[in-house]
Design a protein around this motif. Structure first.
Motif, mmCIF file in Angstrom:
data_model
loop_
_atom_site.group_PDB
_atom_site.id
_atom_site.type_symbol
_atom_site.label_atom_id
_atom_site.label_comp_id
_atom_site.label_asym_id
_atom_site.label_seq_id
_atom_site.Cartn_x
_atom_site.Cartn_y
_atom_site.Cartn_z
ATOM 1 N N VAL A 1 0.842 -1.201 0.000
ATOM 2 C CA VAL A 1 0.000 0.000 0.000
ATOM 3 C C VAL A 1 0.875 1.248 0.000
ATOM 4 N N ASN A 2 1.912 1.254 0.823
ATOM 5 C CA ASN A 2 2.825 2.401 0.855
ATOM 6 C C ASN A 2 3.471 2.649 -0.505
ATOM 7 N N ASN B 1 -3.269 5.809 3.616
ATOM 8 C CA ASN B 1 -2.867 4.448 3.980
ATOM 9 C C ASN B 1 -3.894 3.803 4.908
ATOM 10 N N ALA B 2 -4.305 4.533 5.937
ATOM 11 C CA ALA B 2 -5.241 3.978 6.921
ATOM 12 C C ALA B 2 -6.582 3.624 6.289
ATOM 13 N N VAL C 1 -5.662 3.844 -5.095
ATOM 14 C CA VAL C 1 -4.878 2.745 -4.518
ATOM 15 C C VAL C 1 -5.729 1.486 -4.369
ATOM 16 N N LEU C 2 -6.954 1.632 -3.887
ATOM 17 C CA LEU C 2 -7.828 0.462 -3.763
ATOM 18 C C LEU C 2 -8.102 -0.167 -5.128
ATOM 19 N N GLY D 1 3.716 5.948 -5.423
ATOM 20 C CA GLY D 1 3.695 6.035 -6.863
ATOM 21 C C GLY D 1 2.786 7.117 -7.415
ATOM 22 N N ILE D 2 1.793 7.559 -6.611
ATOM 23 C CA ILE D 2 0.861 8.596 -7.094
ATOM 24 C C ILE D 2 0.915 9.871 -6.251
ATOM 25 N N PHE D 3 1.819 9.898 -5.262
ATOM 26 C CA PHE D 3 1.728 10.987 -4.283
ATOM 27 C C PHE D 3 2.040 12.350 -4.889
#
Length: 387
Positions: free
Chosen positions: A4-5, A357-358, A105-106, A10-12
């Motif tokens: 996930v991190n 992330n959470a 991300v999901l 990769g998109i931050f």
């Protein structure tokens, strides 16, 4: 968590760019054309199917990524309207950006584990609440859980908000010379003032968490003319929808009594959409809390917000999480330029990454553990009956 991190990393840069762009281009509710376009372009780039002008709202959208495998439907809600004169003093530039990040991300995980991800762009939270129309028109009926996160000066996962109704009283009287022939007039302003006085007397007999606050928007045109028209607008807030209905009827009776006493005619209308109280789902919040702790947030205790959220309407339809998270080490109140400025600082951006992330991990856990979803839904069905 490492995967996930890596996906977030990769998109931050794209997320930071959109967060800053919307901060620098604040738009009021239902006018968020630049923000809406930016969100849609980013989600399309990451293979979401996007319906723009969703439900005929110019600045709303629904973006969908379907794994084509069985699994829960998770909605992530974004906001992006600003405040007049202040800009993003409620941090909605971050809320929409977080929704994009969690959704993207999901979407890169559900092809393996199943489920469907929906990112909803919900305009005008500060005024007419796009989520209200969405809830009323069945958008959340087939959603298993809804997620969002709201920046603040402290972290609080168990927020509860007040149900709210926006009500307007318009009194119609009769104009006359206020000195030469006052007996021939009917004073609409007197009716408004009497309404305020009656409501002030009512405060002794309602719960301490109930809020009634209003203004006079019209009160006459000249001091030597008996006012023939006067208008007052109120927000009335209470902890539950059912109690709000009781209080609203009492407030209306204050206005009806004023009309009877003065001889003015009264018309009543809702001048903005009504917001429901937020129904806290402890089972869902427990999952969120676990992943917030993993991401090193200092978790606060439950706080009753004396404000109102259109996410409250969503929470009556499907289980909803609305955590507040700290973006500053200072105690900065919301709806201020200071909070707006905090949303683009390094501390806030680090918090944004950890929140994404959470919430991603929350979604993954709900998808992979059907028993958790069953518990969340059972609690939701039980609680909504008492609200």
């Amino acid at each position: 968590m490492e995967k996930v991190n890596a996906l977030i990393d990769g998109i931050f840069e794209e997320l930071v760019e959109i967060n800053h762009f919307i901060y620098e281009n604040p738009e009021l509710g239902n006018q968020e054309f630049k923000a809406c376009k930016a969100h849609i372009e980013l989600l399309k780039k990451h293979n979401f199917q996007v319906e723009d002008k969703f439900l005929d709202m110019e600045t709303a959208f629904r973006a969908t990524y379907d794994s084509k495998k069985l699994g829960p439907v998770i909605a992530v809600m974004g906001e992006y309207d600003a405040l007049p004169g202040i800009g993003h003093g409620c941090g909605h530039n971050m809320i929409g950006t977080i929704a994009d990040g969690v959704g993207i991300v999901l979407s890169k995980i559900v092809d393996e584990i199943g489920g469907k991800i929906i990112v909803l762009g919900t305009p005008a939270e500060e005024t007419n609440g796009g989520k209200v129309d969405m809830a009323d028109r069945g958008v959340f009926d087939d959603i298993d859980i809804a997620l969002m996160a709201h920046p603040s000066s402290r972290t609080n996962l168990e927020i509860q908000s007040l149900a709210m109704e926006a009500i307007e009283f318009e009194f119609s009287g009769k104009a006359a010379h206020a000195a030469a022939a006052p007996e021939k007039g009917i004073n609409a302003l007197d009716a408004v003032i009497s309404t305020f006085n009656s409501i002030n007397a009512l405060r002794e007999h309602i719960t301490t968490s109930t809020r009634i606050h209003g203004i006079i928007t019209e009160g006459g045109v000249a001091a030597n003319i008996v006012p023939e028209k006067a208008v007052a607008q109120f927000y009335v807030r209470a902890t539950t929808k059912s109690y709000l209905k009781e209080v609203i009827e009492k407030v209306k009776n204050c206005a009806r009594g004023a009309a009877l006493a003065t001889g003015a005619e009264l018309s009543i209308r809702n001048y903005e959409k009504s917001y429901d109280n937020f129904v806290l789902n402890n089972a869902l919040t427990g999952v969120v809390k676990k992943h917030f702790i993993e991401n090193k947030f200092d978790i606060g205790c439950e706080v009753l917000s004396l404000g109102s959220l259109d996410a409250g309407n969503v929470s009556h339809v499907c289980p909803t999480a609305h955590p507040m998270f700290s973006i500053t080490t200072e105690d900065i109140p919301g709806h201020t330029r200071d909070l707006a400025n905090a949303t683009i600082k390094p501390y806030a951006l680090d918090a944004m990454k950890r929140v994404i992330n959470a919430l991603v991990l929350t979604g993954v856990e709900v998808i992979e553990n059907p028993e958790i979803l069953i518990a969340i839904k059972e609690e939701h069905d039980r609680k909504r009956k008492s609200c």
